[in-house]
Design a protein around this motif. Structure first.
Motif: not given
Length: 257
Positions: A24-43
């Motif tokens: 569960a924690l691993a899935a959350l961490d992967i999901a957060v990083n999956a969102a952080a990547g596009p956010a960094a690109v958009a920035t």
């Protein structure tokens, strides 16, 4: 609550935390990083004034998932109590050097159809300030225990995925910005103008902020714990589970000798 007094030792029976807590924690961490990547690109696109595309967002998400997936895999494998030589190989693979090279090669192949050695050199140099990203891995290996025959985990928390000290995570955010700057600078020196230095730094800062806030929050929850100790046999519990052990110096700590 902490108590230390002469009385019959507490039961040695352990409280299991199922492997699903880790997943569960691993899935959350992967999901957060999956969102952080596009956010960094958009920035990066916003700062540079370019046009944002779905393809670039997908690549950002892929990079984030790759990074988090590697760390989760190595942390999970460490539960099995693997030999030291194998653990050292995995540590190298999950270090900032291994992850930076892997992600750079992955994205370069998708965008350029090849992986220029110049970009790999830039990735290796940029990995130096990004070493703080792997702090959780090393903390985890010291705290973890192996998977038992009933496939349950007896751990205080799910390792690096359980977050970390807030001050450390804030420091890591700054390192992400520095890592982005160093990568862009080194790539330029090697003949590849990836983007402006400030653009890379901004993207790194956003990525570090998103993942850092998540890890700090999880770390704060893991830090809310209680400990009961009787005759040196202690039991520490937080929201992720229970850890039991024995403190050989309990008499000294309790002031009995």
């Amino acid at each position: 609550m902490v108590t230390d007094y002469p009385s019959p030792a507490i039961s040695s029976k352990k409280t299991p935390v199922t492997v699903w807590v880790f997943f569960a924690l691993a899935a959350l961490d992967i999901a957060v990083n999956a969102a952080a990547g596009p956010a960094a690109v958009a920035t990066a696109v916003h700062v540079s004034g370019d046009k944002l595309t779905a393809r670039s967002l997908q690549l950002g998400a892929l990079a984030g998932v790759t990074k988090a997936g590697v760390l989760a895999f190595v942390e999970f494998v460490s539960y099995t109590g693997i030999p030291a030589p194998a653990w050292l190989v995995l540590i190298l693979f999950a270090s900032s050097f291994g992850i930076c090279v892997l992600v750079t090669a992955e994205i370069s192949n998708l965008v350029l159809g090849e992986t220029p050695s110049a970009l790999l050199i830039a990735a290796i140099v940029a990995a130096i300030p990004l070493g703080g990203e792997c702090i959780g891995i090393y903390q985890f290996h010291r705290r973890s225990t192996r998977i038992t025959t009933d496939q349950s985990l007896h751990v205080l928390a799910a390792g690096g995925l359980s977050g970390g000290n807030g001050g450390v995570q804030i420091f890591v955010m700054g390192l992400d910005a520095l890592g982005g700057y160093v990568f862009a600078r080194m790539a330029h020196n090697e003949g590849y103008d990836i983007c402006a230095y400030n653009v890379a730094a901004a993207a790194g800062a956003v990525y570090g902020a998103i993942t850092g806030i998540f890890h700090t929050g999880i770390g704060c929850m893991a830090g809310a714990q209680s400990t009961i100790s009787v005759n040196g046999h202690y039991e520490t519990t937080n929201i992720f589970g229970t850890r039991k052990g024995y403190d050989e110096n309990w008499r000294t700590n309790a002031g009995l000798i």
